[in-house]
Design a protein around this motif. Structure first.
Motif, PDB file in Angstrom:
ATOM      1  N   CYS A 296      47.141  45.444  48.916  1.00 41.99           N
ATOM      2  CA  CYS A 296      46.610  44.950  47.644  1.00 41.99           C
ATOM      3  C   CYS A 296      45.337  45.729  47.313  1.00 41.99           C
ATOM      4  O   CYS A 296      44.423  45.818  48.139  1.00 41.99           O
ATOM      5  CB  CYS A 296      46.319  43.456  47.732  1.00 41.99           C
ATOM      6  SG  CYS A 296      45.810  42.714  46.171  1.00 41.99           S
ATOM      7  N   VAL A 297      45.297  46.291  46.106  1.00 39.19           N
ATOM      8  CA  VAL A 297      44.152  47.079  45.650  1.00 39.19           C
ATOM      9  C   VAL A 297      43.644  46.461  44.351  1.00 39.19           C
ATOM     10  O   VAL A 297      44.387  46.376  43.365  1.00 39.19           O
ATOM     11  CB  VAL A 297      44.533  48.556  45.426  1.00 39.19           C
ATOM     12  CG1 VAL A 297      43.319  49.348  44.967  1.00 39.19           C
ATOM     13  CG2 VAL A 297      45.104  49.158  46.703  1.00 39.19           C
ATOM     14  N   LYS A 298      42.398  46.030  44.354  1.00 39.46           N
ATOM     15  CA  LYS A 298      41.808  45.362  43.195  1.00 39.46           C
ATOM     16  C   LYS A 298      40.635  46.168  42.671  1.00 39.46           C
ATOM     17  O   LYS A 298      39.749  46.561  43.433  1.00 39.46           O
ATOM     18  CB  LYS A 298      41.353  43.958  43.590  1.00 39.46           C
ATOM     19  CG  LYS A 298      40.742  43.162  42.444  1.00 39.46           C
ATOM     20  CD  LYS A 298      40.306  41.787  42.923  1.00 39.46           C
ATOM     21  CE  LYS A 298      39.686  40.986  41.802  1.00 39.46           C
ATOM     22  NZ  LYS A 298      39.221  39.656  42.269  1.00 39.46           N
ATOM     23  N   LEU A 299      40.632  46.428  41.348  1.00 42.54           N
ATOM     24  CA  LEU A 299      39.551  47.178  40.721  1.00 42.54           C
ATOM     25  C   LEU A 299      38.313  46.306  40.617  1.00 42.54           C
ATOM     26  O   LEU A 299      38.352  45.209  40.048  1.00 42.54           O
ATOM     27  CB  LEU A 299      39.977  47.654  39.331  1.00 42.54           C
ATOM     28  CG  LEU A 299      38.916  48.406  38.514  1.00 42.54           C
ATOM     29  CD1 LEU A 299      38.526  49.703  39.212  1.00 42.54           C
ATOM     30  CD2 LEU A 299      39.420  48.676  37.107  1.00 42.54           C
ATOM     31  N   LEU A 300      37.199  46.795  41.169  1.00 41.98           N
ATOM     32  CA  LEU A 300      35.934  46.075  41.097  1.00 41.98           C
ATOM     33  C   LEU A 300      35.065  46.580  39.957  1.00 41.98           C
ATOM     34  O   LEU A 300      34.522  45.799  39.183  1.00 41.98           O
ATOM     35  CB  LEU A 300      35.179  46.198  42.426  1.00 41.98           C
ATOM     36  CG  LEU A 300      35.878  45.629  43.667  1.00 41.98           C
ATOM     37  CD1 LEU A 300      35.025  45.861  44.899  1.00 41.98           C
ATOM     38  CD2 LEU A 300      36.174  44.147  43.491  1.00 41.98           C
ATOM     39  N   ARG A 311      45.236  47.666  34.023  1.00 40.57           N
ATOM     40  CA  ARG A 311      45.616  47.519  35.428  1.00 40.57           C
ATOM     41  C   ARG A 311      44.377  47.287  36.276  1.00 40.57           C
ATOM     42  O   ARG A 311      43.607  48.199  36.509  1.00 40.57           O
ATOM     43  CB  ARG A 311      46.351  48.758  35.929  1.00 40.57           C
ATOM     44  CG  ARG A 311      47.689  48.998  35.259  1.00 40.57           C
ATOM     45  CD  ARG A 311      48.400  50.153  35.918  1.00 40.57           C
ATOM     46  NE  ARG A 311      48.740  49.828  37.285  1.00 40.57           N
ATOM     47  CZ  ARG A 311      49.240  50.715  38.152  1.00 40.57           C
ATOM     48  NH1 ARG A 311      49.420  51.966  37.783  1.00 40.57           N
ATOM     49  NH2 ARG A 311      49.543  50.362  39.377  1.00 40.57           N
ATOM     50  N   LYS A 312      44.196  46.057  36.683  1.00 36.92           N
ATOM     51  CA  LYS A 312      43.077  45.735  37.552  1.00 36.92           C
ATOM     52  C   LYS A 312      43.525  45.395  38.967  1.00 36.92           C
ATOM     53  O   LYS A 312      42.722  45.344  39.882  1.00 36.92           O
ATOM     54  CB  LYS A 312      42.290  44.551  36.976  1.00 36.92           C
ATOM     55  CG  LYS A 312      41.428  44.926  35.786  1.00 36.92           C
ATOM     56  CD  LYS A 312      40.446  43.820  35.468  1.00 36.92           C
ATOM     57  CE  LYS A 312      39.472  44.255  34.391  1.00 36.92           C
ATOM     58  NZ  LYS A 312      38.476  43.212  34.094  1.00 36.92           N
ATOM     59  N   SER A 337      35.877  55.142  40.435  1.00 40.58           N
ATOM     60  CA  SER A 337      36.019  53.689  40.380  1.00 40.58           C
ATOM     61  C   SER A 337      35.912  53.101  41.782  1.00 40.58           C
ATOM     62  O   SER A 337      36.184  53.768  42.775  1.00 40.58           O
ATOM     63  CB  SER A 337      37.350  53.291  39.744  1.00 40.58           C
ATOM     64  OG  SER A 337      37.448  53.786  38.423  1.00 40.58           O
ATOM     65  N   GLU A 338      35.521  51.830  41.826  1.00 43.98           N
ATOM     66  CA  GLU A 338      35.346  51.127  43.097  1.00 43.98           C
ATOM     67  C   GLU A 338      36.441  50.072  43.223  1.00 43.98           C
ATOM     68  O   GLU A 338      36.697  49.301  42.291  1.00 43.98           O
ATOM     69  CB  GLU A 338      33.975  50.464  43.156  1.00 43.98           C
ATOM     70  CG  GLU A 338      33.683  49.756  44.472  1.00 43.98           C
ATOM     71  CD  GLU A 338      32.312  49.114  44.486  1.00 43.98           C
ATOM     72  OE1 GLU A 338      31.862  48.715  45.568  1.00 43.98           O
ATOM     73  OE2 GLU A 338      31.698  49.000  43.405  1.00 43.98           O
TER      74      GLU A 338
END
Length: 578
Positions: A296-300, A311-312, A337-338
């Motif tokens: 799981c990859v979530k944009l901070l 797409r977050k 991006s983090e």
């Protein structure tokens, strides 16, 4: 009286005297002794009562295991109780081994006795099953006609040559049970991490309270069983059901699967603008059959000029192999991006995740093409107009464009070359810092094309650095090379690219003039006749007149450019050279 009679009377007198003497001496013995002259000791009479003074007999019986009437010798008694062999619903089988006994008399026979435990303390309750000859050989006896599911005391009474034996309560005895109906199968139920065993009761079932079941992990080195709760998931166990000390049933069971532990050693081994490479190891304890990993990859946050808000959250799944180590490339990420990254294993349910709280993608190399373009229909002697390409969609907020001008002859003042940014940008643009190049402007990238006039003599504060750059006028007739440097900058890291003119371009000379020169020539043809007229006509003294060529042709006036650069003194110390 004859001689014969006298002798008879004398003998009778002696006998009577002797009996009288003995009677007197026995009656006079102290307690605990008896016999002639009180030489004999009494035996172990009950309650310490003294024995008979004449014969030494204990009228009240003997103490303990001593045999009456003298109570001086002990009856033989086994040191141990009979041993259990087997039982049925109505019988108990025991063995009388060559058990050692204690006592002063050798036994000749023995009585095998039993009693129901509930009535063992009642007087005369022991039942003699049979009398058997004593020998050193092992003998087995089955006591029949007993009650189902009952407990019985069993003992052996040794008999001596007199046909008597000791029947006291301190004779060793053992309690054995007649058989009951044990379950031949059980139902096992798994509740979370607990095993529950149940069975149906029969007509002659055993006492449920005496059953005990426990479990032991297969392959475990410990010999101690454990309670049937708090078990490990997805583990093989051996369970046992016992009735007292008797093993009834044995079975194997596997506890159900549960969530795995977290993967180990999750780390990022490579970053690019649009992807990250992850590596990790499978969980130390899987608690089941590991089927897949969920990434799981979530944009901070994002430092891009234009962010894609659609797409977050990104979720990927990969299948599990027999390998201990795993790696995966997460694609389609945004540069600069983090992200928060987590990896968890999956059995029948997802496990605890391993988490990287902050993973940053790298900067992208700006895409501005490889060649700059000039505006073809724009002609001036001190200005070149260039087309600035639109900004790359993945540039960071702190990105900038720098316009670098390089002359073929002109020397730049030494103070300009001391700027730190100057050296950095020239090196990035692959331009030699030989005193013939300078930064004309820093431009903030835009989404559309921009037109920029090189040499318009303006001091510009633009871009993100806040530095001041002088867009100094170009010298007519000289060749100039233009370089656009795109700098993508974030958190001390940068990526860059540059584009140049296909060929160096030349600023228009005074002789070429262009469109402005043609208009000047036309005006000159109109002005010359007028000038001749005034020269021929004699001017009055009160009307002095002087014809200056520059006054007549205002279009050709070129003001002296201000060559003094204006910089932030706090950012770059410099010397002003006039």
């Amino acid at each position: 009286m004859g001689g014969l009679e006298f002798a008879l009377v004398q003998m009778l007198s002696c006998i009577a005297a002797l009996h009288f003497e003995n009677f007197v001496s026995a009656a006079a013995c102290p307690d605990g002794t008896f016999g002639v002259n009180c030489k004999e000791q009494c035996g172990k009479c009950s309650k310490n009562i003294s024995c008979d003074k004449t014969g030494g007999m204990c009228s009240g019986g003997c103490e303990g295991r001593f045999r009456p009437p003298l109570c001086k010798m002990k009856y033989p008694v086994f040191d141990e109780a009979p041993r259990f062999i087997s039982h049925t619903l109505t019988s108990i089988t025991i063995s009388v081994d060559n058990i050692s006994f204690s006592g002063d008399i050798y036994p000749t026979n023995y009585h095998l006795q039993y009693v129901k435990v509930e009535s063992a303390n009642q007087g005369g309750s022991w039942i003699t099953f049979g009398t058997f000859a004593y020998s050193a050989k092992v003998k087995q006896h089955e006591i029949p006609c007993l009650e189902v599911r009952s407990s019985y005391g069993v003992r052996v009474v040794l008999i001596d040559e007199t046909g008597t034996g000791y029947n006291g309560t301190d004779i060793p005895c053992a309690v054995y049970n007649t058989s009951c109906i044990h379950p031949d199968k059980v139902n096992t139920q798994l509740l979370q991490h607990t095993i529950r065993i149940s069975w149906q009761l029969s007509a002659h079932h055993c006492n449920e309270g005496l059953y005990v079941y426990d479990v032991k992990e297969n392959g475990s080195n410990t010999t101690d069983p454990q309670l049937p709760f708090g078990l490990k998931p997805f583990t093989d166990y051996r369970w046992t059901l016992r009735y007292g000390n008797m093993l009834i049933l044995v079975g194997n069971i596997t506890t159900p699967e549960s969530a795995p532990e977290r993967p180990e050693h999750l780390q990022v081994i490579k970053r690019t603008p649009h992807a990250i490479w992850l590596t990790w190891q499978r969980p130390r304890v899987t608690n089941g059959l590991l089927r897949k990993f969920i990434i799981c990859v979530k944009l901070l946050s994002s430092e891009l000029r234009r962010q894609d808000r659609s797409r977050k959250l990104l979720e990927e799944e990969i299948k599990v192999t027999l390998s201990m180590n795993y790696s995966y490339e997460v694609k389609d990420l945004e540069p600069s991006s983090e992200y928060n990254v987590s990896v968890r294993g999956m059995t029948v349910e997802p496990g605890e995740p391993a988490v990287l709280n902050s993973v940053k993608t790298s900067l992208i190399v700006p895409d501005i093409g490889s060649q700059l373009k000039l505006v073809d229909d724009y002609i001036a002697s001190t200005i070149l107009q260039v087309i600035i390409p639109p900004a790359d969609s993945f540039l960071a907020k702190n990105s900038s464009y720098f316009v670098v001008v390089t002359s073929d002859k002109e020397e730049v003042a030494a103070s300009l070359t001391k700027l730190k940014m100057m050296e950095f940008i020239l090196k990035t643009a692959n331009v030699k810092n030989d005193g013939r190049s300078w930064i004309a402007a820093e431009i903030e990238p835009q989404d559309e094309e921009q037109l920029f006039k090189v040499g318009d003599n303006r001091k510009m504060i633009s871009g993100t650095s806040g530095d001041v750059y002088w867009n100094r006028p170009l010298e007519p007739g000289l060749l100039y090379d233009l370089t656009l440097v795109a700098l993508n900058w974030q958190d001390g890291e940068y990526e860059s690219s540059f584009a140049k003119l296909k060929h160096p371009d030349q600023a228009l000379s005074e002789k070429e003039g262009g469109i402005g020169a043609e208009w000047s020539a036309l005006l000159l043809l109109l002005i010359i006749p007028v000038a001749v007229y005034f020269v021929i006509r004699k001017p009055k003294q009160t009307e002095p007149f002087e014809l200056i060529y520059e006054d007549a042709v205002p279009e050709r006036q070129v003001p002296e450019p201000d060559r003094t650069p204006d910089y932030h003194a706090a950012d770059y110390p410099y010397e002003v050279v006039v």
